[in-house]
Motif scaffolding. Structure first.
Motif, PDB file in Angstrom:
ATOM      1  N   LEU A  45       0.902  -1.313   0.043  1.00 15.29           N
ATOM      2  CA  LEU A  45       0.068  -0.061  -0.048  1.00 15.29           C
ATOM      3  C   LEU A  45       0.844   1.290  -0.173  1.00 15.29           C
ATOM      4  O   LEU A  45       0.324   2.046  -0.872  1.00 15.29           O
ATOM      5  N   PRO A  46       2.048   1.267   0.783  1.00 15.38           N
ATOM      6  CA  PRO A  46       2.719   2.488   0.570  1.00 15.38           C
ATOM      7  C   PRO A  46       3.397   2.689  -0.883  1.00 15.38           C
ATOM      8  O   PRO A  46       3.271   3.946  -0.996  1.00 15.38           O
ATOM      9  N   GLU A  50       2.427   6.121  -2.659  1.00 11.77           N
ATOM     10  CA  GLU A  50       3.549   7.346  -3.345  1.00 11.77           C
ATOM     11  C   GLU A  50       3.488   7.322  -4.613  1.00 11.77           C
ATOM     12  O   GLU A  50       3.799   8.323  -5.270  1.00 11.77           O
ATOM     13  N   LEU A  51       2.848   6.461  -5.433  1.00 11.50           N
ATOM     14  CA  LEU A  51       2.492   6.393  -6.832  1.00 11.50           C
ATOM     15  C   LEU A  51       1.572   7.507  -6.774  1.00 11.50           C
ATOM     16  O   LEU A  51       2.032   8.342  -8.067  1.00 11.50           O
ATOM     17  N   GLY A  52       0.743   7.876  -6.105  1.00 13.10           N
ATOM     18  CA  GLY A  52      -0.071   9.085  -5.999  1.00 13.10           C
ATOM     19  C   GLY A  52      -1.500   8.773  -6.860  1.00 13.10           C
ATOM     20  O   GLY A  52      -1.982   9.630  -7.205  1.00 13.10           O
ATOM     21  N   ILE A  53      -2.178   7.541  -6.156  1.00 14.52           N
ATOM     22  CA  ILE A  53      -3.449   7.146  -6.937  1.00 14.52           C
ATOM     23  C   ILE A  53      -4.584   7.517  -5.775  1.00 14.52           C
ATOM     24  O   ILE A  53      -4.002   7.777  -4.555  1.00 14.52           O
ATOM     25  N   ARG A 523       1.335  13.437  -9.574  1.00 18.34           N
ATOM     26  CA  ARG A 523       1.587  14.391  -8.667  1.00 18.34           C
ATOM     27  C   ARG A 523       1.029  15.626  -9.283  1.00 18.34           C
ATOM     28  O   ARG A 523       0.275  16.589  -8.592  1.00 18.34           O
ATOM     29  N   LEU A 524       1.525  16.070 -10.443  1.00 20.53           N
ATOM     30  CA  LEU A 524       1.236  17.364 -11.105  1.00 20.53           C
ATOM     31  C   LEU A 524      -0.116  17.520 -11.402  1.00 20.53           C
ATOM     32  O   LEU A 524      -0.849  18.671 -11.382  1.00 20.53           O
ATOM     33  N   ARG A 525      -0.677  16.478 -11.889  1.00 18.49           N
ATOM     34  CA  ARG A 525      -2.162  16.434 -12.041  1.00 18.49           C
ATOM     35  C   ARG A 525      -2.952  16.679 -10.883  1.00 18.49           C
ATOM     36  O   ARG A 525      -3.979  17.352 -11.144  1.00 18.49           O
TER      37      ARG A 525
END
Ligand code: NOJ
Ligand code: CA
Length: 604
Positions: A45-46, A50-53, A523-525
């Protein structure tokens, strides 16, 4: 429940969510039996945070004989023991929520499993019984009922009917039943058994179709939805959502066209590219006997009322393969589903005109009903897009998966990087399939004896099926199992040795990797208001083979350029390159490359 998503308001979070599909048996194997499980997901899960979903969609995690990799559900209120337990699922839901990740699970309402108690009791009961009425049992045609009741065929090939063999006929090789034996299981020979009825299964014989005109079926699924909503799941992905309602007379298909298409039914449901995208909204001349019938909408209106009765936004996401954007949008009318997968986008060739057409049609159709579009490149049913985009024919079709067609994987990877920036900059929600973020290709050379997808056998071994996109993920190390399971464990499908370069660990350390591109883009999204907004997109003038559009306005606007042509093109005027999918030698945007730009400040 969550307070809010990081990128979306708690209200309507799903309109812009990045949803990551976990194909449980191939994600990570916690106990070393070769099969992915909930312990494996919990440990990772971490990584997903971190992937940003924003959410995970789990493919079916229910107990199943695995006639179709879990899409044959034997118990809708429990967890497959190979994957874990209900208590573990509840822990997982809580742990994900603590990381601001929502949980969506698959629900499979069109069909159950031939091992489900309802079905085994239907087999044991007489023709015309209450038990059989929950499914589609019919006498056969022909003098002795030896022919299937109608001309429907299974989506995986072969007949859509299997005959229940009566005791007296044991040993007789009836169509379908002999091949699978589903009807044999749990069928007690005896006087109560009606001789020779057939039952309908639009997929494998292990997946009998429910009769959605029966009140028990409706009540059962309403209760299943509540069961999981009560345990904190945030939504459902609805399998085969357009197929539930059947013609009451189970009329022959004959030459009935698929709604909005002249393509053969099987092919269209399986996801052939949509025809005439700019054509008028089509109303089928005669309703199809089992695809997209109007009655299906009543089911989803009822489900929406259930979802809306819970606090926090719970969502319903339809798997609707329908090559007609207007008919598709009907599922998204107020009071029905929240969103559907955009399979036209997934199937579309890597071609600027075709993509521009699909994007435009998608936006129009969703706009009309006030729904959020979605963008998806891959899932557990299709050839991985790195491989598709490296082929001469870059479109996807379920009926011709082009397995073994040459693919330039370097080219496919470059295009996949550009496609990620395209997908993540369009207004709406996005779906990622596990391994997209690692740039995994399709595994096309799995040994035949290891293939498990029922498509392989049911197509008479002509279609190798979907195992090539379901190979267990490579996490770390230089050799299989690549951290997917403990050292020495053997994954249920073999991983290619070359995947040592594609492990999450290897990519973590490489700033130019697909993984790092996905992390930065996601992240930018979230961070850029123009992309986070979920609406507002205007096409900008560009050469025909370049997609160019602006999101947002004013100082926060973002310009997106995707070069699908063969020559480098100048970047539009900009004050800053926010992100690009590859190098830009000489300040030009090379072929198969995308960039996000900050346009010049107004007045400059
Ligand atoms: C769609 C699912 O994605 C696929 O994997 C499955 O085989 C069919 N529906 C039947 O449930
Ligand atoms: Ca396991």
């Amino acid at each position: 429940m969550l307070d809010s998503g990081q990128g979306a308001a708690a209200q309507d979070w799903w309109r812009t969510a990045a949803i990551y599909e976990v194909y449980v048996r191939s994600f990570a194997d916690g106990n070393g039996d070769g099969i992915g499980d909930l312990a494996g997901v919990r440990a990772r899960l971490p990584y997903l945070a971190e992937l940003g979903i924003d959410a995970i969609w789990f493919t079916p995690w229910y107990p199943s004989p695995m006639a179709d990799a879990g899409y044959d559900v034997a118990d809708y209120r429990a967890i497959e023991p190979l994957f874990g337990s209900l208590a573990e699922a509840e822990k997982l839901i809580a742990e994900a929520h603590a990381l601001n990740i929502r949980i969506i699970i698959d629900v499979v309402p069109n069909h159950g499993s031939d091992q489900q108690p309802w079905f085994t009791s239907a087999l044991a009961a007489a023709a015309g019984s209450a038990e059989r009425a929950r499914y589609h049992f019919r006498p056969g045609r022909g003098d002795r009922g030896e022919l299937p009741p109608n001309d429907w065929t299974s989506m995986f090939g072969g007949p859509a009917w299997t005959r229940v063999r009566p005791a007296a006929e044991h040993g007789a090789a009836e169509h379908g039943a002999a091949e699978h034996g589903a009807a044999e299981h749990g069928a007690e020979p005896g006087p109560a058994r009606a001789p020779g009825e057939w039952y309908l299964h639009l997929f494998t014989p292990g997946q009998p179709d429910f009769n959605w005109a029966h009140p028990d079926v409706r009540a059962e699924f309403a209760s299943v939805l509540r069961f999981w909503f009560d345990r904190g799941v945030d939504g459902f992905r609805i399998d085969s959502a357009a197929l539930l309602a059947k013609d009451p007379g189970l009329a022959d298909l004959g030459a009935t066209p698929t709604p909005g298409s002249s393509a053969p039914v099987e092919a269209a449901v399986a996801g052939l590219p949509a025809p005439a995208l700019d054509g008028p909204a089509s109303q089928p001349a005669a309703p199809h006997p089992f695809i997209d019938r109007d009655e299906v909408h009543g089911i989803y209106q009822e489900w929406r009322r259930i979802a809306d009765s819970y606090p926090a936004d719970r969502v319903l996401i339809g798997e609707v393969w329908l090559p007609d954007a207007q008919r598709l949008a009907r599922y998204l009318r107020p009071g029905e589903l929240h969103s559907v997968f955009n399979f036209d986008f997934l199937c579309c060739a890597w071609d600027a005109a075709a993509l521009r057409g699909v994007i435009g049609t998608t936006l129009d159709a969703h706009d009309r009903v006030g729904a959020a579009p979605t963008w998806v490149l891959s899932n557990h049913d299709v050839v991985r897009h790195v491989t598709r985009y490296g082929r001469a024919d870059t479109a996807f079709s379920m009926t011709d998966r082009q397995i073994g067609e040459p693919s330039d994987l370097a080219l496919g990877t470059r295009r996949a990087r550009a496609a990620a920036l395209l997908t993540f900059s369009l207004p709406g929600g996005v779906y990622l399939y596990q391994g997209d973020e690692l740039g995994l290709p399709e595994v096309e050379d799995l040994p035949e004896e290891l293939l498990q997808d029922p498509m392989w056998e049911r197509s008479g071994r002509t279609n190798r099926g979907r195992d090539g996109c379901r190979v267990p993920l490579p996490w770390s190390g230089d050799a299989a199992p690549f951290g997917y399971g403990p050292e020495g464990s053997v994954p249920w499908l073999p991983q290619p040795a070359e995947w040592k370069n594609l492990t999450a660990q290897a990519q973590q350390e490489d700033p130019g990797s697909m993984l790092q591109l996905y992390r930065t883009a996601l992240r930018l999204r979230r961070a850029l208001p123009a992309l986070a907004a979920g609406t507002g997109m205007a096409w900008l003038p560009s050469p025909p083979d370049v997609l160019c559009y602006q999101r947002g306005a004013g100082p926060e606007a973002v310009t997106v350029m995707v070069n699908l042509g063969g020559r480098p093109v100048p970047l539009r005027p900009h004050q800053e390159v926010l992100l690009s999918s590859g190098p830009r030698p000489g300040g030009l945007l090379p072929p198969d490359t995308a960039a996000w730009l900050r346009p010049p400040a107004p007045g400059r």
